[in-house]
Design an enzyme around this catalytic site. Sequence first.
Site, PDB file in Angstrom:
ATOM      1  N   PRO A  14       6.451 -64.109 -34.462  1.00 53.13           N
ATOM      2  CA  PRO A  14       6.021 -63.674 -33.131  1.00 53.13           C
ATOM      3  C   PRO A  14       6.460 -62.278 -32.724  1.00 53.13           C
ATOM      4  O   PRO A  14       6.044 -61.792 -31.672  1.00 53.13           O
ATOM      5  CB  PRO A  14       6.651 -64.714 -32.206  1.00 53.13           C
ATOM      6  CG  PRO A  14       7.824 -65.234 -32.950  1.00 53.13           C
ATOM      7  CD  PRO A  14       7.543 -65.103 -34.417  1.00 53.13           C
ATOM      8  N   ASP A  37      -2.903 -57.215 -38.586  1.00 51.83           N
ATOM      9  CA  ASP A  37      -3.536 -57.355 -37.261  1.00 51.83           C
ATOM     10  C   ASP A  37      -2.811 -56.503 -36.235  1.00 51.83           C
ATOM     11  O   ASP A  37      -1.684 -56.077 -36.468  1.00 51.83           O
ATOM     12  CB  ASP A  37      -3.350 -58.778 -36.720  1.00 51.83           C
ATOM     13  CG  ASP A  37      -3.906 -59.844 -37.589  1.00 51.83           C
ATOM     14  OD1 ASP A  37      -4.860 -59.584 -38.304  1.00 51.83           O
ATOM     15  OD2 ASP A  37      -3.364 -60.952 -37.501  1.00 51.83           O
ATOM     16  N   LYS A  59      -7.659 -56.611 -33.852  1.00 51.75           N
ATOM     17  CA  LYS A  59      -8.729 -57.215 -33.064  1.00 51.75           C
ATOM     18  C   LYS A  59      -8.236 -57.381 -31.651  1.00 51.75           C
ATOM     19  O   LYS A  59      -7.155 -57.879 -31.421  1.00 51.75           O
ATOM     20  CB  LYS A  59      -9.087 -58.598 -33.617  1.00 51.75           C
ATOM     21  CG  LYS A  59     -10.215 -58.552 -34.583  1.00 51.75           C
ATOM     22  CD  LYS A  59     -10.572 -59.933 -35.055  1.00 51.75           C
ATOM     23  CE  LYS A  59      -9.704 -60.368 -36.187  1.00 51.75           C
ATOM     24  NZ  LYS A  59     -10.010 -61.669 -36.735  1.00 51.75           N
ATOM     25  N   GLY A  90       0.066 -62.086 -37.317  1.00 50.87           N
ATOM     26  CA  GLY A  90       1.036 -62.512 -36.311  1.00 50.87           C
ATOM     27  C   GLY A  90       1.268 -64.017 -36.420  1.00 50.87           C
ATOM     28  O   GLY A  90       0.351 -64.767 -36.747  1.00 50.87           O
ATOM     29  N   GLY A  91       2.496 -64.445 -36.161  1.00 49.75           N
ATOM     30  CA  GLY A  91       2.791 -65.886 -36.147  1.00 49.75           C
ATOM     31  C   GLY A  91       2.639 -66.498 -37.516  1.00 49.75           C
ATOM     32  O   GLY A  91       3.128 -65.970 -38.507  1.00 49.75           O
ATOM     33  N   ASP A  92       1.914 -67.616 -37.565  1.00 49.72           N
ATOM     34  CA  ASP A  92       1.620 -68.300 -38.820  1.00 49.72           C
ATOM     35  C   ASP A  92       0.163 -68.022 -39.188  1.00 49.72           C
ATOM     36  O   ASP A  92      -0.704 -68.056 -38.308  1.00 49.72           O
ATOM     37  CB  ASP A  92       1.839 -69.814 -38.646  1.00 49.72           C
ATOM     38  CG  ASP A  92       1.545 -70.556 -39.937  1.00 49.72           C
ATOM     39  OD1 ASP A  92       2.458 -70.656 -40.767  1.00 49.72           O
ATOM     40  OD2 ASP A  92       0.402 -71.014 -40.127  1.00 49.72           O
ATOM     41  N   ALA A 121       3.666 -68.610 -32.670  1.00 43.91           N
ATOM     42  CA  ALA A 121       4.077 -68.230 -31.310  1.00 43.91           C
ATOM     43  C   ALA A 121       4.654 -69.417 -30.543  1.00 43.91           C
ATOM     44  O   ALA A 121       5.630 -69.265 -29.804  1.00 43.91           O
ATOM     45  CB  ALA A 121       2.891 -67.633 -30.557  1.00 43.91           C
ATOM     46  N   MET A 171      -3.984 -67.850 -26.456  1.00 45.20           N
ATOM     47  CA  MET A 171      -5.122 -67.042 -26.003  1.00 45.20           C
ATOM     48  C   MET A 171      -5.698 -67.539 -24.678  1.00 45.20           C
ATOM     49  O   MET A 171      -6.914 -67.604 -24.507  1.00 45.20           O
ATOM     50  CB  MET A 171      -6.241 -67.047 -27.073  1.00 45.20           C
ATOM     51  CG  MET A 171      -5.814 -66.427 -28.382  1.00 45.20           C
ATOM     52  SD  MET A 171      -7.065 -66.595 -29.678  1.00 45.20           S
ATOM     53  CE  MET A 171      -6.681 -68.207 -30.320  1.00 45.20           C
TER      54      MET A 171
END
Length: 252
Positions: A14, A37, A59, A90-92, A121, A171
């Site tokens: 994260p 990303d 993105k 990011g994250g997994d 996250a 999100m």
Amino acid sequence: MEAIGTVYLVGAGPGDPDLLTLRAASLLERARIVVHDGLVDPQVLALAPADARLVSVAKRRAHHTLPQEDICALLVREALAGNDVVRLKGGDPLVFGRGGEEAEACRAAGVPVEIVPGISAANGAAAAAQIALTHRDAASVVSFVAGQCKGLSDQDWTGLAGKGRTLVIYMGVKTAPAIAEKLIADGLAPDMPLAVIENACRPQMRVLRGPLAALPDIVVREAVQSPALIVIGQVTAREDHALATLALEAQS
Ligand code: SAH
């Protein structure tokens, strides 16, 4: 003929580089090409060698700089040209990261893929905000959903939130009003507690709490920015949280 390279789909966690796995750190430290990303923290990218090629495919919601097919094609092209590629997410990589699609594209092209998990996250934010996603006294089920992918109204969240259950929404900042409306229409109590965790595991992290009905107001009043998670359930309102919040404020 050149040997085919391997694509490593690597979870960057994260934010805080200390939360990388050892495998992720060692792949990064010897990477030649890193495709990443926008969510990947600059401190994590800084672990790559100074002469590695860094390719951003950042993105942003409603503004795709590189469509997903092009990202897949780029990974396959580099690997077929004999290059190992570190695809940093990011994250997994397999939690709302489209890692599944990238792995499929590689396998379809005969490119070897290795997937290196990362701290998603939800796990990072829960730890940083000291919210137990499950708790013997408060929740025995936890679900992860996306607040804006493939149409919110098409998603069936019934039964995922409520007594004894924790719902983590990725999100969800932009669609917060529709999320609150949807959950209340599904029968969730308007006073169900929630926490919004912005920039988890980064120095500027914020944890905002309130009842479900106040979610749209919290997002507007506090000008919550992406990346942020919404965690809904009793686990976000345990009485010891007042103390944890004070400790966080004292640290910052
Ligand atoms: N693969 C990632 C998720 C990508 S989807 C993972 O496993 O974490 C992007 C969403 O993840 C963001 O909109 C936000 O909801 C969440 N997110 C990512 N990093 C975050 C962070 N540091 N703090 C809070 N939410 C975060």
